[in-house]
Design an enzyme around this catalytic site. Sequence first.
Site, PDB file in Angstrom:
ATOM      1  N   CYS A 150       0.748  -1.637  -0.352  1.00  0.00           N
ATOM      2  CA  CYS A 150      -0.429   0.576   0.341  1.00  0.00           C
ATOM      3  C   CYS A 150       0.655   1.477   0.026  1.00  0.00           C
ATOM      4  O   CYS A 150       0.676   2.539  -1.059  1.00  0.00           O
ATOM      5  CB  CYS A 150      -0.907  -0.156   1.143  1.00  0.00           C
ATOM      6  SG  CYS A 150      -0.418   0.044   3.200  1.00  0.00           S
ATOM      7  N   ASN A 151       2.010   1.459   0.209  1.00  0.00           N
ATOM      8  CA  ASN A 151       2.767   2.735   0.754  1.00  0.00           C
ATOM      9  C   ASN A 151       3.270   3.063  -0.131  1.00  0.00           C
ATOM     10  O   ASN A 151       3.804   3.742  -0.908  1.00  0.00           O
ATOM     11  CB  ASN A 151       3.634   2.197   1.799  1.00  0.00           C
ATOM     12  CG  ASN A 151       3.220   2.469   3.447  1.00  0.00           C
ATOM     13  OD1 ASN A 151       2.698   3.095   3.949  1.00  0.00           O
ATOM     14  ND2 ASN A 151       3.224   1.646   3.867  1.00  0.00           N
TER      15      ASN A 151
END
Lengths: 350, 350, 350, 350
Positions: A150-151
């Site tokens: 996600c990051n």
Amino acid sequence: MTYSVAVSGASGYAGGEILRLLASHPDIEIRTVTAHSNAGQPLVEHQPHLRSLAHLTLQDTTPEILAGHDIVFLALPHGQSGQYTDALGATPLVIDAGADHRLTSQASWDAFYGGDFHEPWAYGVPELLVGGTKQRETLRTATRIAAPGCNASTVSLSLAPGVAAGVIDSGDIVSVLAVGPSGAGKSLKTTLLGSEILGTANPYAVGGTHRHIPEIRQALAAASGAAPEGIRISFTPVIVPMARGILATSTAPIVDGVSDAEIRAAWEHAYEDETFVQLLPEGHFPRTADVLGANTALIGLAIDRAANRVTVVTAVDNLVKGTAGAAIQSMNLALGLPESRALSVNGVAP
Amino acid sequence: MTYSVAVSGASGYAGGEILRLLASHPDIEIRTVTAHSNAGQPLVEHQPHLRSLAHLTLQDTTPEILAGHDIVFLALPHGQSGQYTDALGATPLVIDAGADHRLTSQASWDAFYGGDFHEPWAYGVPELLVGGTKQRETLRTATRIAAPGCNASTVSLSLAPGVAAGVIDSGDIVSVLAVGPSGAGKSLKTTLLGSEILGTANPYAVGGTHRHIPEIRQALAAASGAAPEGIRISFTPVIVPMARGILATSTAPIVDGVSDAEIRAAWEHAYEDETFVQLLPEGHFPRTADVLGANTALIGLAIDRAANRVTVVTAVDNLVKGTAGAAIQSMNLALGLPESRALSVNGVAP
Amino acid sequence: MTYSVAVSGASGYAGGEILRLLASHPDIEIRTVTAHSNAGQPLVEHQPHLRSLAHLTLQDTTPEILAGHDIVFLALPHGQSGQYTDALGATPLVIDAGADHRLTSQASWDAFYGGDFHEPWAYGVPELLVGGTKQRETLRTATRIAAPGCNASTVSLSLAPGVAAGVIDSGDIVSVLAVGPSGAGKSLKTTLLGSEILGTANPYAVGGTHRHIPEIRQALAAASGAAPEGIRISFTPVIVPMARGILATSTAPIVDGVSDAEIRAAWEHAYEDETFVQLLPEGHFPRTADVLGANTALIGLAIDRAANRVTVVTAVDNLVKGTAGAAIQSMNLALGLPESRALSVNGVAP
Amino acid sequence: MTYSVAVSGASGYAGGEILRLLASHPDIEIRTVTAHSNAGQPLVEHQPHLRSLAHLTLQDTTPEILAGHDIVFLALPHGQSGQYTDALGATPLVIDAGADHRLTSQASWDAFYGGDFHEPWAYGVPELLVGGTKQRETLRTATRIAAPGCNASTVSLSLAPGVAAGVIDSGDIVSVLAVGPSGAGKSLKTTLLGSEILGTANPYAVGGTHRHIPEIRQALAAASGAAPEGIRISFTPVIVPMARGILATSTAPIVDGVSDAEIRAAWEHAYEDETFVQLLPEGHFPRTADVLGANTALIGLAIDRAANRVTVVTAVDNLVKGTAGAAIQSMNLALGLPESRALSVNGVAP
């Protein structure tokens, strides 16, 4: 036709979000949900918000139970999905929400993860610039897909237009992310307790140790055509008191001689036809609330001549665009369905 | 002796915190509290947590009412304290929590604030390195003190040791701050409503426009002996859902040839004797909860050779060490009292 | 066919949520959005999460602009919708999210609201028991609908089965609600600032003054066939730090002689065929997170013989089931569409 | 003189708060801190906010290590403190923050806790009415003290004046509490994870099962002189997203014939001379923020004639007035020190 689906890791946050999105997908039948220690219990005991799936019971996560579906989602801890790969050889489409099939470099894998290295799968970020095209093209024919970190996908989408257009210097990127604790999963750690999360900001993996760093370098290298070695990033995530969301502030030096218009054009051009990755008008910057529950990445861009840096602020819902939404969007592409099916562009706010 | 005190802006957040700290100060008598539109009302209507001050009524903020005390605290919106300066000419000690007397450069004032420029007062950050000494020395003889901007002092304390020791390059600093909304004061703005703050991260003043930027450049210039012009900083604050606190992540390039030990020694040496600014052991980083209600700045330092940057993560309570605590600590110095009187080094957690 | 819609109060929270739900409704075209002071601005300036409606501009809220649509939603402050009623005489369906058309008793209106009394419209809570039937039946033929008060419908749905079945005594109800601040709207009040909401619980309208009290009494009277005068409720709302959500804990004395099975059967029977109002299994109680963004009311029921009270805990999203979702569900009924169209039964969690 | 102190359970929330308060107590030397699995580690690893105690190392929790101090605090899970009682026979003052010594009725202990029953110690709520006097008197000569349950003392202080004065009926009390998760301790449970706590309200122990119920009945019986059997309470705690704090809304029927003035006088009279339990003026109600970090219980009282109930809303910090502050206040009494030493009446807000 309707595709039958099995979701492993169904009692966790990523698995739950995959199920939430699939539950409203008209072409999908959620046939099987599996877990480890929670097998045998009703799904809704662990995902009490998934009322429409109250009839499902968690089964064991075994190759036998996962096999025999049109599509299998693996939402397992890192390092665990590899063991199911062989058994799912006959499964038409397998999507891994874990890290096992994201990295192309074994050296990076060894340095940041360790354990068995697995072959890379098609990377599930359709809007990502790759050479002169986008990652979407690869996904259209994929049968094995690795949903992104996600990051990592947030930062990669933030900066890929600038590095691809050559208007920012990828050799000195700085990214600081405000992130919600759901990105860390449903793990029983003291640092993730509510009392430790409420009312405080808490950095972790400071100083270059976060596992998403090689994934960002790989993606930006692919966007720019440069070698990953040339891409350097100072990366600091900070847990803040919101269950979901990533607000990534990324800066990179402006390349000498480029104009403000050239800089802005890089991002405008990259995302002008995209539904789920949107550049906000000049002077506007996103909040994570704007994308809560949505598959949207909102990007704000500032050109800071005094600091000689571009600042890109990007908001995503880590569980949707960062994980489950990316997985469903990639699935839609691989199945030849409309790319946005079952995915919302609108957030839930306030 | 007991010093009589007047606090203006007593219905706001900064004024309230000054009062909270003064209420436990054995050498202080809080004689007068003033406000604008709320004058005439009991203080406790606006500060219901200050039970020990329930006998006080808010008076008008006028020069006449503020005059005649030993000490006056001005906790007014920026640009408003200048008008009281003349009338308080006979007041032995005046401490301004606003910005009016912080900047030494009129050009910076004009560029970031505008309106009348006022002469700079002694800058209320005792631990800040200034040339070969610390700001504390100036404060010991001060009669007019400017409390710092909360974000500015946090970043300045974070990086001053590195720039003073010449181990980091102050020409390409990047700071991203997770901040609580109390730093914006008790202002009635839609963006500050609870519904807009809860569950979301929200950047503001992106791209080099935040008013604390010149203050940081001024402080780091003083620390290093360089000109402010040479100090460049990309500065992005992000409001996150905690009432108080600043977690500042600051990075700067490592100067060629310096060793890890030399880098770490710069911070160790700068703060080894300090009570309220503490460097955490290697591998440790602070949370804002650790300093809630305390006058402490906790600093974590990482050396990221892959990114060629030092990462400094600093936690402060914006209302204490960032504002009111800095003001009281400076007051203690100016009065010749023990520097830590009425200030806690321990936070309130969880 | 596609129905054209106008939404007034489109820059507020209730209006925004109506738009969020309508945006995914296949039978609706959102043609007009209106506001007061914000007229002339892009909708997305005030609702930045509604990306799919970025093409809309806020118009003035005037009878002329609202007229000429198939459906008009009024999401205006209490007391303001009455003025548009006449002008919308030709509009086939008008739905008011305000309080103006909820109460049947002018005496109650005068006591709790004041100002002009307006005739009651069909009350938009389809699952509410009314005599031997449900409110749904009235809504099927309605052309004027009053969406409920969020707290009122939550408590009414909680207790109606018990009072209708005669197993609890409606003469001594106690309800305490944990509510998010969005229920108070986008109002600029100090008590609604983020700094005042974060990290604290704050009661309001304590002691019988909340405006939803007569609405609850009216609904429970309708459910039981008794007079509203006989229904007495101690009602206390507490604002807690979540943007959305109501968790209502309601208790009422158990009628002498009824068995546990009879009590539980009352709720089971009332809601066994309902999609959006669900009784949880024995020993289970809901969280507001389970219904975030969903049109679902989840109910947990406990029988406390030691206290001689039934405890009913109900979770709703105040902006969905409490307001906008109730409005859309009622609209679907009035239009003869499937009742659940564009409404999710699944929440967004965590 | 300076008293030597040992604190067991020092790595937990209650133990940490005892230490935070003792750290500023001028008559106390914190000599020993103990834990179980964390023994051998620096205290500050587990309590990073306790900077002034950074020199302490956690030792094992054994009778030998705890013995030999003037005062021992036991902050252990329920059921564990009994084993240390004998070994601490020679210790002048022992204060248990657990439940083991709170209940006078073995039947209640068996019903709500189970395991070995221990003799009751002096109950550490100084302001509680007991017959014609207050609990303070017992504490002045106590050598063994049981600190109260946080929810129990909050409700007991809320209602004791009314039951003692005979103006409310203790036979049908309803209490609903908004509570922060720190009251549940630093336990690794999924329901206590930050992702499960943020943005949601979550009831637990619904329907008469909470362990603090018999403690409330015991306290109110002592206040009124009635038998505990006659005191009936419907008690529901709801976890809300604030790390600390209890906001208890308690209602009880008004006894026939008493006037509003008589009701209000009961509370005024009970607490008029108290520092730490304060009745707010009519129409005012407290927030938990007002008492954060403080030893204060703030009480708001409403008389709701329509519902025929008194509503009492009380705010406390569960870790201070609810636990550690109550323990220190009781300690001060037992040692003959000023009762308020090291305890703040002012909260930390916003």
